[in-house]
Scaffold this active site. Structure first.
Site, short mmCIF file in Angstrom:
data_model
loop_
_atom_site.label_atom_id
_atom_site.label_comp_id
_atom_site.label_asym_id
_atom_site.label_seq_id
_atom_site.Cartn_x
_atom_site.Cartn_y
_atom_site.Cartn_z
N HIS A 206 -7.55 0.82 -9.23
CA HIS A 206 -7.86 -0.08 -8.13
C HIS A 206 -9.36 -0.42 -8.09
O HIS A 206 -9.74 -1.60 -8.01
CB HIS A 206 -7.43 0.59 -6.82
CG HIS A 206 -7.76 -0.16 -5.57
ND1 HIS A 206 -6.82 -0.87 -4.85
CD2 HIS A 206 -8.92 -0.30 -4.88
CE1 HIS A 206 -7.38 -1.41 -3.79
NE2 HIS A 206 -8.67 -1.07 -3.78
N GLU A 207 -10.19 0.60 -8.18
CA GLU A 207 -11.64 0.37 -8.07
C GLU A 207 -12.19 -0.35 -9.31
O GLU A 207 -13.12 -1.16 -9.19
CB GLU A 207 -12.37 1.69 -7.85
CG GLU A 207 -11.99 2.43 -6.56
CD GLU A 207 -12.20 1.60 -5.29
OE1 GLU A 207 -12.93 0.59 -5.33
OE2 GLU A 207 -11.60 1.96 -4.26
#
Length: 290
Positions: A206-207
């Site tokens: 996600h990051e």
């Protein structure tokens, strides 16, 4: 659905495989049986929708071949337990870090990008370990530890508190604040960690999506340009758990993209980047990080 489970002969992995088979999925399970147990999957070996591969997730060629053939990946392979970590710490680090790198690369190959672990450093500093976004501790830690240029993904493992799983900088901020560039993740969110249901490594996925230029799928809610990606349905607010069929923007086309890596659902629910997101990440790389 065709599902890949790494660490598939472990206690959790084998029970997950059972549940997936019971709901009608096809399961590929990988495990080198270092900490897993063949007895956990013995009853499934003759099942027509189950395949067991006795190998390590460090086998890049195997992962590169398998990942494009599946719809979903559960990354559970890790060396865990005091006995194994103390007995052979280098093997533990190699499996947990290098193995995660292999699986991450397998997922991002569809984007046309890959990552290589260039270096691993370990620093004991209580203030840095509990840093928060924009804090003096974060500035100190990154100022002392960051390595490489705009194309170097610096990933910091910390314990920020405040319920945070992680945060990242966007690629277009590098030119004005290169020392701040990077991704921070909660230490217990890595595969085999204790931050269930966020402990299969997808906080990192996600990051890194942010680091390559993606916004959340719920950016802007139901109005406006949203996440600036045309093929992700509008979403009014973040989704949690795995709420199949949720539709928070009924006036817009499509249901909430709960399986997208850029939502807030459980790691086990996340499995996809859209075609538009892949194009945006490629653009972000070529424009700001190449």
């Amino acid at each position: 659905m065709r599902v890949l489970v790494t660490g598939g002969a472990g206690y959790i992995g084998s029970h997950l495989a059972d549940a997936l088979l019971d709901r009608g999925d096809e399961v590929l399970a990988i495990d080198n049986l270092t900490t897993g147990n063949a007895g956990n999957i013995h009853h499934r070996l003759g099942h027509r929708r189950f395949q067991f591969i006795n190998d390590t997730i460090l086998n890049e060629h195997l992962l590169e071949r398998l990942v494009p053939t599946v719809d979903l990946i559960f990354h559970l392979a890790a060396v865990v337990g005091v006995k194994y970590v103390v007995g052979d710490p280098l093997a533990a680090i190699n499996t947990n870090v290098r193995g995660t790198e292999v699986v991450l690369n397998a997922a991002f190959n569809k984007v046309g990008l890959g990552f290589t672990v260039a270096a691993i450093t370990r620093t004991t500093n209580a203030s840095w370990f509990t840093m928060s976004p924009g804090s003096f501790a974060e500035a100190q830690a990154k100022g002392a530890l960051r390595q490489g240029g705009k194309n170097a993904l610096n990933l910091y493992v910390a314990n920020p508190g405040q319920g945070l799983l992680g945060w990242a900088t966007f690629p277009w901020t590098y030119s004005s604040a290169p020392q701040d560039d990077g991704v921070v993740v909660l230490f217990s969110s890595v595969p085999g960690g204790t931050a269930a249901p966020y402990n299969e490594g997808d906080t990192g996925t996600h990051e890194v999506g942010h680091w390559l230029g993606l916004y959340h799928t719920f950016q802007g809610g139901c109005a406006g340009s949203g996440d600036y990606v045309a093929d992700t349905p509008a979403e009014d607010s973040p989704a949690f758990g795995c709420p199949v069929g949720s539709d928070t923007c009924p006036a817009k086309a499509g249901v909430d993209p709960i399986t997208n890596f850029m939502d807030y659902t459980d790691d086990s629910c996340m499995s996809t980047f859209s075609t538009g997101q892949i194009a945006r990440m490629q653009l972000g790389w070529n424009t700001y990080r190449k």
